[in-house]
Write an enzyme that holds these catalytic residues in place. Structure first.
Site, mmCIF file in Angstrom:
data_model
loop_
_atom_site.group_PDB
_atom_site.id
_atom_site.type_symbol
_atom_site.label_atom_id
_atom_site.label_comp_id
_atom_site.label_asym_id
_atom_site.label_seq_id
_atom_site.Cartn_x
_atom_site.Cartn_y
_atom_site.Cartn_z
ATOM 1 N N TYR A 199 0.828 -1.202 0.000
ATOM 2 C CA TYR A 199 0.000 0.000 0.000
ATOM 3 C C TYR A 199 0.869 1.261 0.000
ATOM 4 C CZ TYR A 199 -3.541 3.385 1.460
ATOM 5 O OH TYR A 199 -4.375 4.473 1.527
ATOM 6 N N LYS A 225 1.170 4.246 -2.953
ATOM 7 C CA LYS A 225 0.875 5.666 -2.741
ATOM 8 C C LYS A 225 2.103 6.534 -3.030
ATOM 9 C CE LYS A 225 -3.459 5.348 -1.663
ATOM 10 N NZ LYS A 225 -4.513 5.937 -2.539
#
Length: 238
Positions: free
Chosen positions: A158, A162
C-alpha cells in the site's frame, strides 16, 4: 454550478466527499464498482437530487472509458476530478517486504496507480471544458518516504503504491499543464481500511476529514500543481 466527479464513492472517504460536496452546492457525479449494492450512496444521491451513481471499476480500462461515455450524457464538463478509489493488500496492515504476494501487489498497483492515470485520461475532454480543471489524487501519509510507520504495521504494498501515485501525479502535472493536478493525503481516517488490523483507533472521523479535505482541494492553485499536500493544505515531503 460546479461539477465534481469522485471515484470510489460507495463508502469511506469517497462517500464522505460526496456528502460534503453536496452540502457545498456542487453537482456530484459519483462512481463506484457496483452502484446497485451501494445503498448509502444511492439514498444520498436520491435525497439530494443528484444524478444516479455510475459504474466504474478503476482497474478496468473498458469500465473506465464506458463510464466516461455515460458521464458525458449527464454533464457537459467537469470542474474537479477526484481519484479516490483505492485498495490495500489483502493482509493490510500485515504486509511485510519479505513475502509479498505478487498477484495481490499487482492488484493494488493496478487500482491505486494505473487507475488514476487512466481515469484522468478518459475524463480529460470533460475536464478541459470545465472552469477549474483540477485533478486530485487521494494519496496517504504512508506514501511519504519520511512518514514510514513500522510500529503501526507493515504497509509495503500500500505504501509503495501511494509513493508511486505521488510520483505519477507529478508527471501528469508536467504533461497536462493546462490543469491543476496534485495529490492530497486525507489523514488517518476511521474507515474500513483505516481500521484494518485494529491495533490503534484512527484519530479522524469523516466529519473531521471531509470538510478539511474539500477546503484544501478548493484552495489548490496553479503553483500547487505537481505537489503533494496534507489534509491541512501543507506541502508534504515526497
Amino acid at each position: 454550478m460546479k461539477t465534481v466527479l469522485i471515484t470510489g464513492s460507495s463508502r469511506g472517504i469517497g462517500l464522505g466527499l460526496v456528502k460534503e460536496y453536496v452540502k457545498n452546492g456542487y453537482k456530484v457525479v459519483a462512481t463506484c464498482r457496483d452502484p446497485e449494492t451501494a445503498s448509502d450512496l444511492k439514498s444520498t444521491l436520491a435525497e439530494t437530487n443528484q444524478p444516479s451513481a455510475i459504474a466504474l471499476d478503476v482497474a478496468s480500462d473498458d469500465s473506465i472509458f464506458k463510464a466516461a461515455e455515460e458521464v458525458s450524457k449527464i454533464v457537459d464538463s467537469i470542474d474537479i476530478l477526484i481519484n479516490n478509489a483505492g485498495v490495500a493488500a489483502k493482509n493490510h496492515p500485515n504486509d511485510p517486504a519479505i513475502g509479498v504476494d505478487r498477484e495481490d501487489a499487482l492488484r493494488v498497483y493496478s487500482t491505486n496507480v494505473i487507475g488514476p492515470l487512466k481515469v484522468t485520461e478518459a475524463f480529460l475532454p470533460l475536464l478541459r471544458k470545465g472552469n477549474e480543471k483540477k485533478v486530485v489524487n487521494i494519496s496517504s501519509f504512508l506514501g511519504s518516504l519520511g512518514c514510514a510507520c513500522p510500529e503501526l504495521g507493515s504497509f509495503t504494498t500500500y505504501s509503495g503504491s501511494k509513493a508511486a501515485l505521488n510520483m505519477v501525479t507529478r508527471y501528469q502535472a508536467f504533461e497536462l499543464n493546462d490543469c491543476i493536478i496534485a495529490s492530497v493525503e486525507p489523514g488517518w481516517v476511521d474507515t474500513d481500511m483505516g481500521n484494518a488490523g485494529g491495533k490503534v483507533k484512527p484519530p479522524l472521523t469523516m466529519l473531521d476529514c471531509a470538510p478539511k479535505l474539500v477546503n484544501t482541494i478548493e484552495g489548490l492553485k496553479r503553483e500547487d500543481s505537481s505537489f503533494y499536500f496534507s489534509l491541512e493544505g501543507e506541502k508534504m515531503q515526497f
